[in-house]
Structures are given as structure tokens and as C-alpha cells.
Design a protein around this motif. Structure first.
Motif, mmCIF file in Angstrom:
data_model
loop_
_atom_site.group_PDB
_atom_site.id
_atom_site.type_symbol
_atom_site.label_atom_id
_atom_site.label_comp_id
_atom_site.label_asym_id
_atom_site.label_seq_id
_atom_site.Cartn_x
_atom_site.Cartn_y
_atom_site.Cartn_z
ATOM 1 N N LEU A 154 0.710 -1.057 0.007
ATOM 2 C CA LEU A 154 -0.178 -0.121 0.106
ATOM 3 C C LEU A 154 0.821 1.358 0.147
ATOM 4 O O LEU A 154 1.980 1.123 0.495
ATOM 5 N N GLN A 155 0.253 2.392 -0.197
ATOM 6 C CA GLN A 155 0.941 3.541 -0.531
ATOM 7 C C GLN A 155 0.572 4.388 0.728
ATOM 8 O O GLN A 155 -0.201 3.761 1.670
ATOM 9 N N VAL A 156 1.525 5.106 1.228
ATOM 10 C CA VAL A 156 1.368 5.834 2.359
ATOM 11 C C VAL A 156 -0.058 6.660 2.173
ATOM 12 O O VAL A 156 -0.463 7.397 1.401
ATOM 13 N N GLY A 157 -0.917 6.387 3.285
ATOM 14 C CA GLY A 157 -2.081 7.037 3.754
ATOM 15 C C GLY A 157 -3.051 6.260 3.375
ATOM 16 O O GLY A 157 -4.384 6.384 3.729
ATOM 17 N N GLN A 158 -3.021 5.039 2.536
ATOM 18 C CA GLN A 158 -4.083 4.024 2.517
ATOM 19 C C GLN A 158 -4.285 3.346 3.650
ATOM 20 O O GLN A 158 -3.305 3.063 4.225
ATOM 21 N N GLU A 159 -5.588 2.917 3.648
ATOM 22 C CA GLU A 159 -5.968 2.206 4.932
ATOM 23 C C GLU A 159 -5.484 0.656 4.689
ATOM 24 O O GLU A 159 -6.193 0.048 3.716
ATOM 25 N N PRO A 160 -4.819 0.114 5.631
ATOM 26 C CA PRO A 160 -4.548 -1.378 5.335
ATOM 27 C C PRO A 160 -6.045 -2.275 5.739
ATOM 28 O O PRO A 160 -6.821 -1.910 6.399
ATOM 29 N N GLN A 161 -6.143 -3.454 4.997
ATOM 30 C CA GLN A 161 -7.436 -4.394 5.301
ATOM 31 C C GLN A 161 -6.691 -5.131 6.425
ATOM 32 O O GLN A 161 -5.861 -5.461 6.517
ATOM 33 N N ARG A 162 -7.754 -5.362 7.520
ATOM 34 C CA ARG A 162 -7.640 -6.202 8.675
ATOM 35 C C ARG A 162 -8.525 -7.190 8.863
ATOM 36 O O ARG A 162 -8.767 -8.017 9.763
ATOM 37 N N LYS A 163 -9.556 -7.709 7.889
ATOM 38 C CA LYS A 163 -10.497 -8.319 7.892
ATOM 39 C C LYS A 163 -10.176 -10.015 8.376
ATOM 40 O O LYS A 163 -10.570 -10.470 9.095
ATOM 41 N N HIS A 164 -9.174 -10.544 7.470
ATOM 42 C CA HIS A 164 -8.681 -11.789 7.978
ATOM 43 C C HIS A 164 -7.923 -11.844 9.019
ATOM 44 O O HIS A 164 -7.964 -12.934 9.665
ATOM 45 N N TYR A 165 -7.193 -10.995 9.330
ATOM 46 C CA TYR A 165 -6.233 -10.648 10.507
ATOM 47 C C TYR A 165 -7.160 -10.925 11.703
ATOM 48 O O TYR A 165 -6.733 -11.615 12.656
ATOM 49 N N ARG A 166 -8.251 -10.260 11.801
ATOM 50 C CA ARG A 166 -9.434 -10.094 12.708
ATOM 51 C C ARG A 166 -9.758 -11.527 12.814
ATOM 52 O O ARG A 166 -10.281 -12.180 14.144
ATOM 53 N N ALA A 167 -10.321 -12.048 11.819
ATOM 54 C CA ALA A 167 -11.047 -13.331 11.707
ATOM 55 C C ALA A 167 -10.143 -14.166 12.211
ATOM 56 O O ALA A 167 -10.867 -15.212 13.125
ATOM 57 N N LEU A 168 -8.744 -14.580 11.929
ATOM 58 C CA LEU A 168 -8.122 -15.405 12.599
ATOM 59 C C LEU A 168 -7.762 -15.386 14.158
ATOM 60 O O LEU A 168 -7.660 -16.143 14.787
ATOM 61 N N PHE A 169 -7.952 -14.096 14.400
ATOM 62 C CA PHE A 169 -7.924 -13.821 16.095
ATOM 63 C C PHE A 169 -8.899 -14.283 16.613
ATOM 64 O O PHE A 169 -8.854 -15.080 17.521
ATOM 65 N N GLN A 170 -10.147 -14.140 16.013
ATOM 66 C CA GLN A 170 -11.345 -14.477 16.593
ATOM 67 C C GLN A 170 -11.307 -16.302 16.740
ATOM 68 O O GLN A 170 -11.895 -16.768 17.603
ATOM 69 N N HIS A 171 -10.855 -16.822 15.475
ATOM 70 C CA HIS A 171 -10.903 -18.227 15.316
ATOM 71 C C HIS A 171 -9.908 -18.776 16.785
ATOM 72 O O HIS A 171 -10.481 -19.600 17.347
ATOM 73 N N ILE A 172 -8.783 -18.315 16.674
ATOM 74 C CA ILE A 172 -7.900 -18.609 17.774
ATOM 75 C C ILE A 172 -8.528 -18.645 19.246
ATOM 76 O O ILE A 172 -8.307 -19.544 20.050
ATOM 77 N N LYS A 173 -9.164 -17.327 19.382
ATOM 78 C CA LYS A 173 -9.819 -17.227 20.744
ATOM 79 C C LYS A 173 -10.712 -18.108 20.780
ATOM 80 O O LYS A 173 -11.009 -18.740 22.158
ATOM 81 N N SER A 174 -11.725 -18.605 19.952
ATOM 82 C CA SER A 174 -12.826 -19.520 20.201
ATOM 83 C C SER A 174 -12.222 -20.645 20.492
ATOM 84 O O SER A 174 -12.614 -21.462 21.274
ATOM 85 N N GLN A 175 -10.953 -21.139 19.883
ATOM 86 C CA GLN A 175 -10.349 -22.331 20.031
ATOM 87 C C GLN A 175 -9.653 -22.461 21.371
ATOM 88 O O GLN A 175 -9.983 -23.474 22.044
ATOM 89 N N LEU A 176 -9.134 -21.394 21.883
ATOM 90 C CA LEU A 176 -8.518 -21.541 23.156
ATOM 91 C C LEU A 176 -9.854 -21.469 24.373
ATOM 92 O O LEU A 176 -9.521 -22.232 25.417
ATOM 93 N N ASP A 177 -11.055 -20.895 23.912
ATOM 94 C CA ASP A 177 -11.864 -20.844 25.040
ATOM 95 C C ASP A 177 -12.463 -22.279 25.044
ATOM 96 O O ASP A 177 -12.936 -22.849 26.116
ATOM 97 N N LEU A 178 -12.619 -22.954 23.751
ATOM 98 C CA LEU A 178 -13.158 -24.484 23.926
ATOM 99 C C LEU A 178 -12.419 -25.323 24.772
ATOM 100 O O LEU A 178 -12.880 -26.135 25.543
ATOM 101 N N THR A 179 -11.089 -25.267 24.827
ATOM 102 C CA THR A 179 -10.344 -26.103 25.550
ATOM 103 C C THR A 179 -10.148 -25.703 26.653
ATOM 104 O O THR A 179 -9.372 -26.682 27.505
ATOM 105 N N GLU A 180 -10.201 -24.399 27.080
ATOM 106 C CA GLU A 180 -9.489 -24.132 28.617
ATOM 107 C C GLU A 180 -10.934 -24.049 29.247
ATOM 108 O O GLU A 180 -10.824 -24.035 30.603
ATOM 109 N N ILE A 181 -12.078 -24.514 28.839
ATOM 110 C CA ILE A 181 -13.256 -24.727 29.703
ATOM 111 C C ILE A 181 -13.276 -26.053 30.175
ATOM 112 O O ILE A 181 -13.265 -27.171 29.415
ATOM 113 N N PRO A 182 -13.371 -26.331 31.559
ATOM 114 C CA PRO A 182 -13.225 -27.622 31.912
ATOM 115 C C PRO A 182 -14.573 -28.259 31.921
ATOM 116 O O PRO A 182 -15.604 -28.001 31.534
#
Length: 182
Positions: A154-182
Motif C-alpha cells: 500500500l501507498q502511504v495514507g492508504q488504509e490497510p485491510q484487517r478483515k482476515h487478520y481479525r477473523a484469525l484472531f477470533q478463531h484462535i480465541k474461540s479455539q482457546l476458549d473451547l479447550t480451557e473450559i473444564p
């Protein structure tokens, strides 16, 4: 008539020293100050007498320096009739709970960055956190990598995309929540 037996400390006294009483009163005053700094929502969650709750509310409203000081001392005086341990425990839970939350978010961010950066990190992740959809995880990692590659061009001043970056974060978070709940 016999006097009831009382505990005698190492100095031979059967009651707390003046210094000890003063330290306890200052501790209750400090606890009262912490209660005054709380939001109304948090105060509602604590089991406090109506008189103490009203005194705290009034101290929060008072703006005059001397009036506020007096009201704080009044709250401290009322605190002498309250069991402080549950209040201290709740304040500690709120304070440390937010630290725990921040720590877990940092852990998820580090895992996400590692999975995007390193192809070899997926196998240990799936071994440590089994039961998730591996195909979806691979797909999210590929999309996040592609997104990162596009963002680097990207050029300076253009807004970066974060859609998949955030989706991966949410997927990892749900995965950790599933395994850490007794």
C-alpha cells in the motif's frame, strides 16, 4: 466472678495497641477512598449498607476540598461497621481480572502472529488445541498472509485491510476458549 480469658500478644497485652488500631482505621479509610473512585455500576455490585452507599455517592458528588475530605473520613468511619474482606476480594478480582484478560489477549495475538509468520507453527498449535476445524484455520491463515502481503504494498495514507487478520484472531480465541473450559 472470673474474667473471660482473652488472647495475650507477645508483649503481654490483651488488646490491640493504639498503633495497630490506627493502622486498621487508615486501611479502612484507604478502602473507602477506593470505593469512592468506583463507578456507580461497580458500586451496585458490592453488598454495602444503604447508609454507606449514600455516603459514597455524596463523596463522589462533593467538589469542595474540605467537604470532600470530611465526607471521605465519614465513609472511613462507616467502613468500621462493614466486613472488609469481601469488598477487598471483589476489588482485587476486578483489578486482576482485567490483567488476566489482557494477558490472554496478548497470548492470542502472539499465536496469531506466529501462525501467520511460520508454516511450522500450525502443527504444534493443532496438537495443543485439538478439536478445531483445521481446514478453516488453514484458510484463515492463507487469507491473513495474503492480506498482509497486500497491505505491505500500500501507498502511504492508504488504509490497510484487517478483515482476515481479525477473523484469525477470533478463531484462535474461540479455539482457546473451547479447550480451557473444564
Amino acid at each position: 466472678m472470673q474474667r473471660p480469658r482473652t488472647e495475650i500478644d507477645e508483649n503481654g497485652y490483651d488488646r490491640p495497641s493504639k498503633s495497630q488500631v490506627k493502622r486498621e482505621m487508615h486501611a479502612l479509610l484507604d478502602l473507602g477512598k477506593k470505593l469512592i473512585e468506583l463507578s456507580p455500576e461497580r458500586l451496585k455490585q458490592l453488598k454495602l449498607s444503604d447508609e454507606l452507599r449514600e455516603a459514597i455517592r455524596l463523596a463522589q458528588k462533593t467538589t469542595a476540598r474540605e467537604g470532600k475530605r470530611r465526607q471521605i473520613h465519614y465513609v472511613g468511619k462507616l467502613m468500621r461497621h462493614v466486613e472488609p474482606e469481601p469488598i477487598i476480594a471483589q476489588l482485587d478480582e476486578w483489578e486482576n481480572g482485567s490483567r488476566e484478560h489482557t494477558r490472554s489477549m496478548h497470548k492470542i495475538e502472539a499465536l496469531r502472529d506466529l501462525l501467520i509468520r511460520d508454516d511450522q507453527a500450525l502443527t504444534p498449535f493443532t496438537e495443543e488445541y485439538p478439536g478445531g476445524d483445521i481446514q478453516q484455520l488453514r484458510s484463515l491463515i492463507r487469507a491473513a498472509r495474503k492480506e498482509a502481503q497486500n497491505n505491505s504494498a500500500l501507498q502511504v495514507g492508504q488504509e490497510p485491510q484487517r478483515k482476515h487478520y481479525r477473523a484469525l484472531f477470533q478463531h484462535i480465541k474461540s479455539q482457546l476458549d473451547l479447550t480451557e473450559i473444564p
